[in-house]
Design a protein around this motif. Structure first.
Motif, PDB file in Angstrom:
ATOM      1  N   ARG A 188      -6.411   7.617  -5.206  1.00 19.77           N
ATOM      2  CA  ARG A 188      -5.972   6.533  -4.315  1.00 19.77           C
ATOM      3  C   ARG A 188      -7.109   6.081  -3.396  1.00 19.77           C
ATOM      4  NH1 ARG A 188      -1.281   8.069  -0.289  1.00 19.77           N
ATOM      5  NH2 ARG A 188      -2.968   9.461   0.366  1.00 19.77           N
ATOM      6  N   ALA A 189      -7.884   7.046  -2.886  1.00 18.76           N
ATOM      7  CA  ALA A 189      -9.012   6.696  -2.027  1.00 18.76           C
ATOM      8  C   ALA A 189     -10.085   5.945  -2.808  1.00 18.76           C
ATOM      9  CB  ALA A 189      -9.599   7.962  -1.400  1.00 18.76           C
ATOM     10  N   LEU A 190     -10.255   6.270  -4.087  1.00 23.44           N
ATOM     11  CA  LEU A 190     -11.274   5.618  -4.910  1.00 23.44           C
ATOM     12  C   LEU A 190     -10.865   4.224  -5.373  1.00 23.44           C
ATOM     13  CD1 LEU A 190     -12.319   8.599  -7.197  1.00 23.44           C
ATOM     14  CD2 LEU A 190     -13.742   7.520  -5.461  1.00 23.44           C
ATOM     15  N   ASP A 241       2.658   3.358  -9.008  1.00 28.69           N
ATOM     16  CA  ASP A 241       2.871   2.454  -7.871  1.00 28.69           C
ATOM     17  C   ASP A 241       1.985   2.828  -6.686  1.00 28.69           C
ATOM     18  OD1 ASP A 241       4.742   0.950  -9.223  1.00 28.69           O
ATOM     19  OD2 ASP A 241       6.451   2.122  -8.513  1.00 28.69           O
ATOM     20  N   ILE A 242       1.822   4.132  -6.450  1.00 27.65           N
ATOM     21  CA  ILE A 242       0.983   4.587  -5.333  1.00 27.65           C
ATOM     22  C   ILE A 242      -0.455   4.116  -5.505  1.00 27.65           C
ATOM     23  CG2 ILE A 242      -0.062   6.651  -4.309  1.00 27.65           C
ATOM     24  CD1 ILE A 242       2.617   8.084  -4.787  1.00 27.65           C
ATOM     25  N   LEU A 243      -0.964   4.217  -6.729  1.00 28.78           N
ATOM     26  CA  LEU A 243      -2.351   3.852  -6.978  1.00 28.78           C
ATOM     27  C   LEU A 243      -2.539   2.344  -7.144  1.00 28.78           C
ATOM     28  CD1 LEU A 243      -3.494   6.707  -9.401  1.00 28.78           C
ATOM     29  CD2 LEU A 243      -3.641   6.608  -6.922  1.00 28.78           C
ATOM     30  N   SER A 244      -1.504   1.651  -7.590  1.00 26.04           N
ATOM     31  CA  SER A 244      -1.607   0.200  -7.785  1.00 26.04           C
ATOM     32  C   SER A 244      -1.556  -0.568  -6.476  1.00 26.04           C
ATOM     33  CB  SER A 244      -0.472  -0.291  -8.697  1.00 26.04           C
ATOM     34  OG  SER A 244      -0.572   0.241  -9.986  1.00 26.04           O
ATOM     35  N   GLU A 245      -0.828  -0.028  -5.513  1.00 26.12           N
ATOM     36  CA  GLU A 245      -0.573  -0.773  -4.277  1.00 26.12           C
ATOM     37  C   GLU A 245      -1.842  -1.291  -3.597  1.00 26.12           C
ATOM     38  OE1 GLU A 245       2.481  -0.280  -0.560  1.00 26.12           O
ATOM     39  OE2 GLU A 245       1.294   1.469  -1.117  1.00 26.12           O
ATOM     40  N   PRO A 246      -2.866  -0.445  -3.335  1.00 28.05           N
ATOM     41  CA  PRO A 246      -4.062  -0.983  -2.669  1.00 28.05           C
ATOM     42  C   PRO A 246      -4.804  -2.007  -3.505  1.00 28.05           C
ATOM     43  CG  PRO A 246      -4.423   1.283  -3.396  1.00 28.05           C
ATOM     44  CD  PRO A 246      -2.972   1.008  -3.572  1.00 28.05           C
ATOM     45  N   LEU A 247      -4.700  -1.903  -4.831  1.00 33.12           N
ATOM     46  CA  LEU A 247      -5.372  -2.867  -5.701  1.00 33.12           C
ATOM     47  C   LEU A 247      -4.692  -4.226  -5.663  1.00 33.12           C
ATOM     48  CD1 LEU A 247      -5.881  -0.451  -8.726  1.00 33.12           C
ATOM     49  CD2 LEU A 247      -7.648  -1.216  -7.134  1.00 33.12           C
ATOM     50  N   VAL A 248      -3.352  -4.221  -5.689  1.00 34.46           N
ATOM     51  CA  VAL A 248      -2.590  -5.468  -5.626  1.00 34.46           C
ATOM     52  C   VAL A 248      -2.786  -6.159  -4.281  1.00 34.46           C
ATOM     53  CG1 VAL A 248      -0.265  -6.452  -5.669  1.00 34.46           C
ATOM     54  CG2 VAL A 248      -0.902  -4.692  -7.326  1.00 34.46           C
ATOM     55  N   VAL A 249      -2.832  -5.362  -3.208  1.00 32.69           N
ATOM     56  CA  VAL A 249      -3.077  -5.919  -1.878  1.00 32.69           C
ATOM     57  C   VAL A 249      -4.405  -6.652  -1.834  1.00 32.69           C
ATOM     58  CG1 VAL A 249      -3.584  -5.292   0.519  1.00 32.69           C
ATOM     59  CG2 VAL A 249      -1.614  -4.288  -0.637  1.00 32.69           C
ATOM     60  N   GLN A 250      -5.385  -6.170  -2.574  1.00 29.37           N
ATOM     61  CA  GLN A 250      -6.702  -6.807  -2.612  1.00 29.37           C
ATOM     62  C   GLN A 250      -6.758  -8.005  -3.557  1.00 29.37           C
ATOM     63  OE1 GLN A 250      -9.889  -4.018  -3.289  1.00 29.37           O
ATOM     64  NE2 GLN A 250      -8.963  -2.523  -1.927  1.00 29.37           N
ATOM     65  N   GLY A 251      -5.650  -8.270  -4.244  1.00 30.75           N
ATOM     66  CA  GLY A 251      -5.610  -9.469  -5.080  1.00 30.75           C
ATOM     67  C   GLY A 251      -5.617  -9.237  -6.567  1.00 30.75           C
ATOM     68  N   ALA A 252      -5.609  -7.989  -7.012  1.00 28.86           N
ATOM     69  CA  ALA A 252      -5.584  -7.710  -8.448  1.00 28.86           C
ATOM     70  C   ALA A 252      -4.217  -8.052  -9.033  1.00 28.86           C
ATOM     71  CB  ALA A 252      -5.908  -6.244  -8.712  1.00 28.86           C
ATOM     72  N   THR A 253      -4.187  -8.489 -10.273  1.00 26.66           N
ATOM     73  CA  THR A 253      -2.918  -8.727 -10.948  1.00 26.66           C
ATOM     74  C   THR A 253      -2.297  -7.379 -11.302  1.00 26.66           C
ATOM     75  OG1 THR A 253      -3.888  -8.759 -13.161  1.00 26.66           O
ATOM     76  CG2 THR A 253      -3.842 -10.846 -11.944  1.00 26.66           C
ATOM     77  N   PRO A 254      -0.968  -7.315 -11.430  1.00 30.63           N
ATOM     78  CA  PRO A 254      -0.346  -6.035 -11.815  1.00 30.63           C
ATOM     79  C   PRO A 254      -0.924  -5.449 -13.098  1.00 30.63           C
ATOM     80  CG  PRO A 254       1.318  -7.574 -11.068  1.00 30.63           C
ATOM     81  CD  PRO A 254       0.031  -8.346 -11.136  1.00 30.63           C
ATOM     82  N   ARG A 255      -1.260  -6.305 -14.064  1.00 35.04           N
ATOM     83  CA  ARG A 255      -1.826  -5.821 -15.331  1.00 35.04           C
ATOM     84  C   ARG A 255      -3.201  -5.196 -15.098  1.00 35.04           C
ATOM     85  NH1 ARG A 255      -2.683  -9.451 -20.833  1.00 35.04           N
ATOM     86  NH2 ARG A 255      -3.609  -7.793 -22.114  1.00 35.04           N
ATOM     87  N   ASP A 256      -4.054  -5.889 -14.333  1.00 35.21           N
ATOM     88  CA  ASP A 256      -5.388  -5.356 -14.049  1.00 35.21           C
ATOM     89  C   ASP A 256      -5.298  -4.069 -13.234  1.00 35.21           C
ATOM     90  OD1 ASP A 256      -6.575  -7.393 -15.441  1.00 35.21           O
ATOM     91  OD2 ASP A 256      -7.049  -8.606 -13.674  1.00 35.21           O
ATOM     92  N   ALA A 257      -4.331  -4.060 -12.298  1.00 32.87           N
ATOM     93  CA  ALA A 257      -4.161  -2.873 -11.461  1.00 32.87           C
ATOM     94  C   ALA A 257      -3.783  -1.668 -12.308  1.00 32.87           C
ATOM     95  CB  ALA A 257      -3.099  -3.135 -10.395  1.00 32.87           C
TER      96      ALA A 257
END
Length: 273
Positions: free
Chosen positions: A161-163, A108-124
């Protein structure tokens, strides 16, 4: 053209006491970071190095000067405009124990910034597994909590997370100072491996000249809010020109007791000069 340019940067902090005048903590700093480069920013506690990093991240207001990223002025951005820049400028903080949300899983920690940018949960989730592999952690880490990892492993998670957003610059604020020496070496090697693989640039902040020497292409030395020396890493960290940089070099511990004693005597001589 540099990726990051800091020009005549000045920052004031409120003075202590009623009606006290503001105190200028940065006195006209000029520095730059090129694409794929590591600029080491070194100085003792209170020198202003962390304030520079926070200014680049937009966490402290500027009282003067300008910060440009990719030839765009970012010093006064806020709201949505700052959020747009945040994708390209990320941060790794000092303490791996407090920089991660203890109630969230690593996934969840690593997925959060990706989802915020528009990635789907699966892609994240797929990207998260790739990031964990990149920083040398097993794929099953996604279901675990931060408390289940060591300090070095937590800092690897913070790096992942930064990456995650694919940044061009990472501000590294004392990222290994809370780790033991053997873990420090592993994390520093990880930073360099990631830079070689991705081309990301680092503004690497540390009080430890040995750490700065190991990782930096160029070094900038801060002393009480002033930039006193800058140049190629090997030159500044082995043949310093400014007396303050020389004191930092002499204060760095070495394994040889004879050399350590020589450094101590030389440091005492400089202090009494």
């Amino acid at each position: 053209m540099s990726l990051l340019e800091v020009r005549d940067l000045r920052v004031n902090f409120p003075g202590k006491g009623f009606r006290a005048k503001p105190v200028e903590v940065l006195h006209g700093i000029d520095l730059h970071v090129d694409e794929g480069e590591t600029l080491g920013l070194v100085g003792e506690s209170g020198s202003g190095k962390t304030t520079i990093g926070r200014a680049v991240l937009g966490l402290v207001p500027l009282s003067g000067g300008e910060i440009r990223f990719d030839d765009r002025s970012i010093g006064g951005l806020s709201g949505r405009k700052r959020h747009e820049v945040a994708k390209d400028i990320q941060v790794v903080f000092q303490d791996p124990y407090t920089s991660l949300n203890p109630s969230l899983t690593i996934g969840d920690i690593l997925s959060e910034p990706l989802v915020v940018q528009g990635a789907t949960p699966r892609d994240a989730r797929a990207t998260v597994r790739m990031l964990l592999d990149q920083v040398g952690l097993p794929a099953n880490a996604v279901e675990r909590l931060p408390r289940e990892f060591s300090g070095g492993q937590r800092q690897r998670i913070a790096i992942a997370r930064a990456l995650a957003p694919g940044p061009r610059l990472i501000v590294c604020d004392e990222p290994v100072s809370a780790l033991d020496l053997s873990t420090q070496a592993l994390v520093l090697e990880l930073f360099m491996e990631i830079q070689r693989a991705t081309g990301v640039a680092y503004l690497f902040i540390s009080h430890d000249l040995a750490v700065i020497r190991h990782i930096s292409h160029r070094v900038a030395v801060l002393y009480r809010g002033d930039l006193v020396e800058t140049g190629p890493g090997p030159e500044v960290t082995s043949r310093p020109k400014h007396p303050y940089t020389e004191k930092l070099l002499l204060a760095a511990p070495v394994a040889d007791p004879i050399e350590q004693r020589r450094r101590r005597l030389e440091r005492e001589r400089l202090a009494s000069a």
